[in-house]
Design a protein around this motif. Structure first.
Motif, PDB file in Angstrom:
ATOM      1  N   CYS A 147      12.193   3.735   6.294  1.00  0.00           N
ATOM      2  CA  CYS A 147      10.778   3.522   6.567  1.00  0.00           C
ATOM      3  C   CYS A 147      10.237   4.451   7.667  1.00  0.00           C
ATOM      4  O   CYS A 147      10.790   4.507   8.768  1.00  0.00           O
ATOM      5  CB  CYS A 147      10.546   2.066   6.975  1.00  0.00           C
ATOM      6  SG  CYS A 147       8.805   1.707   7.207  1.00  0.00           S
ATOM      7  N   GLN A 148       9.158   5.130   7.353  1.00  0.00           N
ATOM      8  CA  GLN A 148       8.520   5.999   8.351  1.00  0.00           C
ATOM      9  C   GLN A 148       7.713   5.210   9.375  1.00  0.00           C
ATOM     10  O   GLN A 148       7.224   5.770  10.349  1.00  0.00           O
ATOM     11  CB  GLN A 148       7.637   7.059   7.666  1.00  0.00           C
ATOM     12  CG  GLN A 148       6.535   6.531   6.785  1.00  0.00           C
ATOM     13  CD  GLN A 148       6.968   6.350   5.326  1.00  0.00           C
ATOM     14  OE1 GLN A 148       8.059   5.867   5.043  1.00  0.00           O
ATOM     15  NE2 GLN A 148       6.104   6.736   4.399  1.00  0.00           N
ATOM     16  N   TYR A 149       7.557   3.910   9.125  1.00  0.00           N
ATOM     17  CA  TYR A 149       6.782   3.068  10.044  1.00  0.00           C
ATOM     18  C   TYR A 149       7.654   2.086  10.828  1.00  0.00           C
ATOM     19  O   TYR A 149       7.151   1.174  11.477  1.00  0.00           O
ATOM     20  CB  TYR A 149       5.736   2.270   9.256  1.00  0.00           C
ATOM     21  CG  TYR A 149       4.877   3.126   8.365  1.00  0.00           C
ATOM     22  CD1 TYR A 149       4.114   4.154   8.900  1.00  0.00           C
ATOM     23  CD2 TYR A 149       4.841   2.917   6.993  1.00  0.00           C
ATOM     24  CE1 TYR A 149       3.334   4.961   8.081  1.00  0.00           C
ATOM     25  CE2 TYR A 149       4.057   3.719   6.168  1.00  0.00           C
ATOM     26  CZ  TYR A 149       3.304   4.746   6.717  1.00  0.00           C
ATOM     27  OH  TYR A 149       2.533   5.539   5.908  1.00  0.00           O
ATOM     28  N   SER A 150       8.981   2.245  10.725  1.00  0.00           N
ATOM     29  CA  SER A 150       9.869   1.343  11.486  1.00  0.00           C
ATOM     30  C   SER A 150       9.872   1.776  12.956  1.00  0.00           C
ATOM     31  O   SER A 150       9.457   2.900  13.275  1.00  0.00           O
ATOM     32  CB  SER A 150      11.273   1.369  10.894  1.00  0.00           C
ATOM     33  OG  SER A 150      11.812   2.665  10.972  1.00  0.00           O
ATOM     34  N   GLY A 197       5.830  -0.795  13.785  1.00  0.00           N
ATOM     35  CA  GLY A 197       7.070  -1.567  13.949  1.00  0.00           C
ATOM     36  C   GLY A 197       7.536  -2.281  12.688  1.00  0.00           C
ATOM     37  O   GLY A 197       8.042  -3.405  12.750  1.00  0.00           O
ATOM     38  N   ILE A 198       7.400  -1.632  11.536  1.00  0.00           N
ATOM     39  CA  ILE A 198       7.796  -2.297  10.280  1.00  0.00           C
ATOM     40  C   ILE A 198       9.315  -2.509  10.253  1.00  0.00           C
ATOM     41  O   ILE A 198      10.093  -1.580  10.469  1.00  0.00           O
ATOM     42  CB  ILE A 198       7.355  -1.452   9.053  1.00  0.00           C
ATOM     43  CG1 ILE A 198       5.828  -1.363   8.998  1.00  0.00           C
ATOM     44  CG2 ILE A 198       7.907  -2.041   7.751  1.00  0.00           C
ATOM     45  CD1 ILE A 198       5.127  -2.688   8.785  1.00  0.00           C
ATOM     46  N   ASN A 199       9.703  -3.754   9.999  1.00  0.00           N
ATOM     47  CA  ASN A 199      11.127  -4.108   9.955  1.00  0.00           C
ATOM     48  C   ASN A 199      11.273  -5.206   8.901  1.00  0.00           C
ATOM     49  O   ASN A 199      11.359  -6.390   9.220  1.00  0.00           O
ATOM     50  CB  ASN A 199      11.576  -4.597  11.346  1.00  0.00           C
ATOM     51  CG  ASN A 199      13.073  -4.798  11.437  1.00  0.00           C
ATOM     52  OD1 ASN A 199      13.761  -4.908  10.418  1.00  0.00           O
ATOM     53  ND2 ASN A 199      13.579  -4.858  12.653  1.00  0.00           N
ATOM     54  N   VAL A 200      11.256  -4.785   7.650  1.00  0.00           N
ATOM     55  CA  VAL A 200      11.238  -5.748   6.539  1.00  0.00           C
ATOM     56  C   VAL A 200      12.477  -6.654   6.539  1.00  0.00           C
ATOM     57  O   VAL A 200      12.346  -7.871   6.380  1.00  0.00           O
ATOM     58  CB  VAL A 200      11.064  -5.017   5.182  1.00  0.00           C
ATOM     59  CG1 VAL A 200      11.222  -5.980   4.019  1.00  0.00           C
ATOM     60  CG2 VAL A 200       9.692  -4.357   5.131  1.00  0.00           C
ATOM     61  N   PRO A 201      13.710  -6.109   6.731  1.00  0.00           N
ATOM     62  CA  PRO A 201      14.872  -7.013   6.695  1.00  0.00           C
ATOM     63  C   PRO A 201      14.776  -8.144   7.726  1.00  0.00           C
ATOM     64  O   PRO A 201      15.090  -9.290   7.421  1.00  0.00           O
ATOM     65  CB  PRO A 201      16.061  -6.093   7.003  1.00  0.00           C
ATOM     66  CG  PRO A 201      15.589  -4.723   6.714  1.00  0.00           C
ATOM     67  CD  PRO A 201      14.105  -4.700   6.918  1.00  0.00           C
ATOM     68  N   ALA A 247       0.833  -1.206   0.000  1.00  0.00           N
ATOM     69  CA  ALA A 247       0.000   0.000   0.000  1.00  0.00           C
ATOM     70  C   ALA A 247       0.869   1.257   0.000  1.00  0.00           C
ATOM     71  O   ALA A 247       0.526   2.262  -0.627  1.00  0.00           O
ATOM     72  CB  ALA A 247      -0.910  -0.012   1.217  1.00  0.00           C
ATOM     73  N   CYS A 248       1.998   1.190   0.661  1.00  0.00           N
ATOM     74  CA  CYS A 248       2.881   2.354   0.813  1.00  0.00           C
ATOM     75  C   CYS A 248       3.726   2.604  -0.448  1.00  0.00           C
ATOM     76  O   CYS A 248       3.704   3.681  -1.027  1.00  0.00           O
ATOM     77  CB  CYS A 248       3.780   2.128   2.030  1.00  0.00           C
ATOM     78  SG  CYS A 248       5.175   3.250   2.140  1.00  0.00           S
ATOM     79  N   ARG A 249       4.491   1.627  -0.847  1.00  0.00           N
ATOM     80  CA  ARG A 249       5.312   1.621  -2.077  1.00  0.00           C
ATOM     81  C   ARG A 249       6.411   2.684  -2.107  1.00  0.00           C
ATOM     82  O   ARG A 249       6.955   3.000  -3.164  1.00  0.00           O
ATOM     83  CB  ARG A 249       4.435   1.733  -3.331  1.00  0.00           C
ATOM     84  CG  ARG A 249       3.458   0.579  -3.434  1.00  0.00           C
ATOM     85  CD  ARG A 249       2.840   0.418  -4.784  1.00  0.00           C
ATOM     86  NE  ARG A 249       2.085  -0.845  -4.828  1.00  0.00           N
ATOM     87  CZ  ARG A 249       1.495  -1.308  -5.911  1.00  0.00           C
ATOM     88  NH1 ARG A 249       1.563  -0.649  -7.046  1.00  0.00           N
ATOM     89  NH2 ARG A 249       0.842  -2.459  -5.883  1.00  0.00           N
ATOM     90  N   TYR A 250       6.744   3.233  -0.949  1.00  0.00           N
ATOM     91  CA  TYR A 250       7.805   4.237  -0.916  1.00  0.00           C
ATOM     92  C   TYR A 250       9.143   3.648  -1.382  1.00  0.00           C
ATOM     93  O   TYR A 250       9.950   4.331  -2.006  1.00  0.00           O
ATOM     94  CB  TYR A 250       7.925   4.783   0.521  1.00  0.00           C
ATOM     95  CG  TYR A 250       9.026   5.776   0.707  1.00  0.00           C
ATOM     96  CD1 TYR A 250       8.873   7.091   0.259  1.00  0.00           C
ATOM     97  CD2 TYR A 250      10.233   5.406   1.306  1.00  0.00           C
ATOM     98  CE1 TYR A 250       9.900   8.012   0.412  1.00  0.00           C
ATOM     99  CE2 TYR A 250      11.253   6.323   1.467  1.00  0.00           C
ATOM    100  CZ  TYR A 250      11.092   7.626   1.016  1.00  0.00           C
ATOM    101  OH  TYR A 250      12.104   8.525   1.166  1.00  0.00           O
TER     102      TYR A 250
HETATM  103  S1  SF4 Z   1       9.500  -0.508   4.252  1.00  0.00           S
HETATM  104 FE1  SF4 Z   1       8.204   1.161   5.077  1.00  0.00          FE
HETATM  105  S2  SF4 Z   1       8.560   2.897   3.722  1.00  0.00           S
HETATM  106 FE2  SF4 Z   1       9.273   1.067   2.649  1.00  0.00          FE
HETATM  107  S3  SF4 Z   1       7.520   0.395   1.415  1.00  0.00           S
HETATM  108 FE3  SF4 Z   1       7.435  -0.731   3.372  1.00  0.00          FE
HETATM  109  S4  SF4 Z   1       6.115   0.501   4.676  1.00  0.00           S
HETATM  110 FE4  SF4 Z   1       6.738   1.813   2.975  1.00  0.00          FE
END
Ligand code: SF4
Ligand code: SF4
Length: 366
Positions: free
Chosen positions: A61-64, A70-74, A19-22
């Motif tokens: 990420c503005q949501y980390s 607490g977004i932490n994709v890695p 949804a974000c796609r930043y």
């Molecule tokens: S990691 Fe954060 S900034 Fe990047 S796409 Fe995902 S939500 Fe958006």
């Protein structure tokens, strides 16, 4: 892949990212995310193995954390990646080895050295003084014995890795056919480690600052390993097909390839080991550190003992130096399909799937 807590957590993060796609220009993961509205466990395994852990998306990420989402994709993808190693292991009974990987790799390394030392010490030429005997590797261990053990262990490892790749492809591979262009693109991405370059500035090792250090160290280790493999292969061809027995002079293909390869491997493995201890722990999964460190140390010891063997080959210490070097190599062959080394196979397969999908159009954002 099974539906686990790690899969559920990664799915939540991918849906938010979709949804974000930043971060869509950061790496191959986000464009692949944008092709989907839903994420099966197999899709998440594919995305997890496509991720190179550069941490760029975490720092951007503005949501980390400390944001409440607490977004932490890695870290989320690293958890799924670790589970995928066990999930696709062949035979299945060996999946548990990934749980205590650091301990297993260390123990097998010790056992490999002990076994080769024992075999060598049974022969009469092990503790030889400097002289003709000390200059011939095959006086210490006959060539046929090296070949049988090497082919059996390495052959098994290649087969197990191949079965793991098949398991990955069945679960996380594409529906479409593999074309030659996709293979060429994937091969280029693998050989250049393109995605370790991030969006062009490299990785975020422990802060928002970018660095190409990780990519260069991976290059040193990867190509050093290939050069050492080429040195061994060249020596085998010299001995078996051209009738030129070892040892070879310094200015010869096997020794030059092995020396340059060994030095590159030492630089790459020691550098990557050092980075493990300065990395930011938050966008990482610390419980995976033991297996990573053990494998890097094993590769470093293969390179270091290979260089020591080169220096000691005309002395009475050659037998001991060779036994230790071969012990580390034997251990490497044994743990190969049950160590972090599998990431090379699954990441290459994920890059191939990404290359196959390259012309697909992103679905609209939510
Ligand atoms: S990691 Fe954060 S900034 Fe990047 S796409 Fe995902 S939500 Fe958006
Ligand atoms: S850590 Fe790097 S490679 Fe992994 S998803 Fe984020 S930006 Fe992509």
């Amino acid at each position: 892949m099974q539906e686990t807590d790690a899969i559920i957590a990664a799915r939540r993060e991918m849906e938010i990212c979709n949804a974000c796609r930043y971060c869509e220009g950061f790496c191959a993961v986000f464009p692949a995310v944008e092709l989907r509205r839903e994420f099966s466990a197999g899709d998440l395994s594919y995305l997890a193995n496509l991720c190179h852990g550069c941490k760029g998306c975490y720092y951007a990420c503005q949501y980390s954390p400390p944001h409440e989402w607490g977004i932490n994709v890695p870290a989320a993808l690293a958890e799924v990646r670790a589970e995928s190693y066990a999930e696709y292991a062949w035979p299945k009974q060996m999946a548990g080895v990934f749980e205590r990987n650091g301990t297993v790799v260390s123990l097998v390394a010790a056992l490999g050295i002990a076994l080769v030392l024992l075999l060598c010490s049974l022969g009469s030429n092990f503790w030889v003084a400097q002289g003709d005997a000390a200059e011939s590797f095959y006086n210490i261990i006959p060539l046929w014995a090296m070949q049988i053990v090497g082919i059996a262990t390495f052959g098994y490892s290649l087969f197990a890795l191949g079965m793991g790749a098949r398991n990955f492809w069945r679960d996380a591979g594409p529906q479409d056919k593999i074309g030659p262009t996709a293979v060429a693109i994937a091969l280029w991405d693998v050989l250049t480690l393109k995605n370790l370059g991030g969006a062009g500035n490299g990785c975020n090792d422990n802060s928002e600052a970018f660095s190409m250090r990780r990519r260069y160290l991976h290059h040193a280790m990867f190509y050093g390993f290939l050069l050492c493999f080429a040195a061994t292969t060249t020596g085998f061809i010299y001995h078996s097909f051209l009738g030129w027995p070892a040892p070879y002079p310094f200015i010869s293909a096997p020794v030059l390839l092995g020396t340059v390869g060994g030095i590159l491997m030492v630089i790459g493995t020691i550098g990557l080991l050092a980075m493990k201890f300065v990395d930011d722990p938050i966008p990482n999964v610390r419980r995976l550190l033991g297996g990573d460190v053990a494998l890097l140390m094993l590769l470093a010891m293969i390179a270091i003992t290979g260089l020591v063997l080169l220096a000691a080959r005309a002395t009475g210490a050659m037998g001991l130096a060779m036994a230790i070097h071969l012990g580390f190599i034997l251990a490497f062959f044994l743990v190969l399909p049950y160590s972090k080394m599998v990431h090379g196979v699954y990441r290459s397969a994920a890059l191939l799937r990404r290359a196959i999908e390259r012309n697909m159009k992103p679905l609209g954002g939510e």
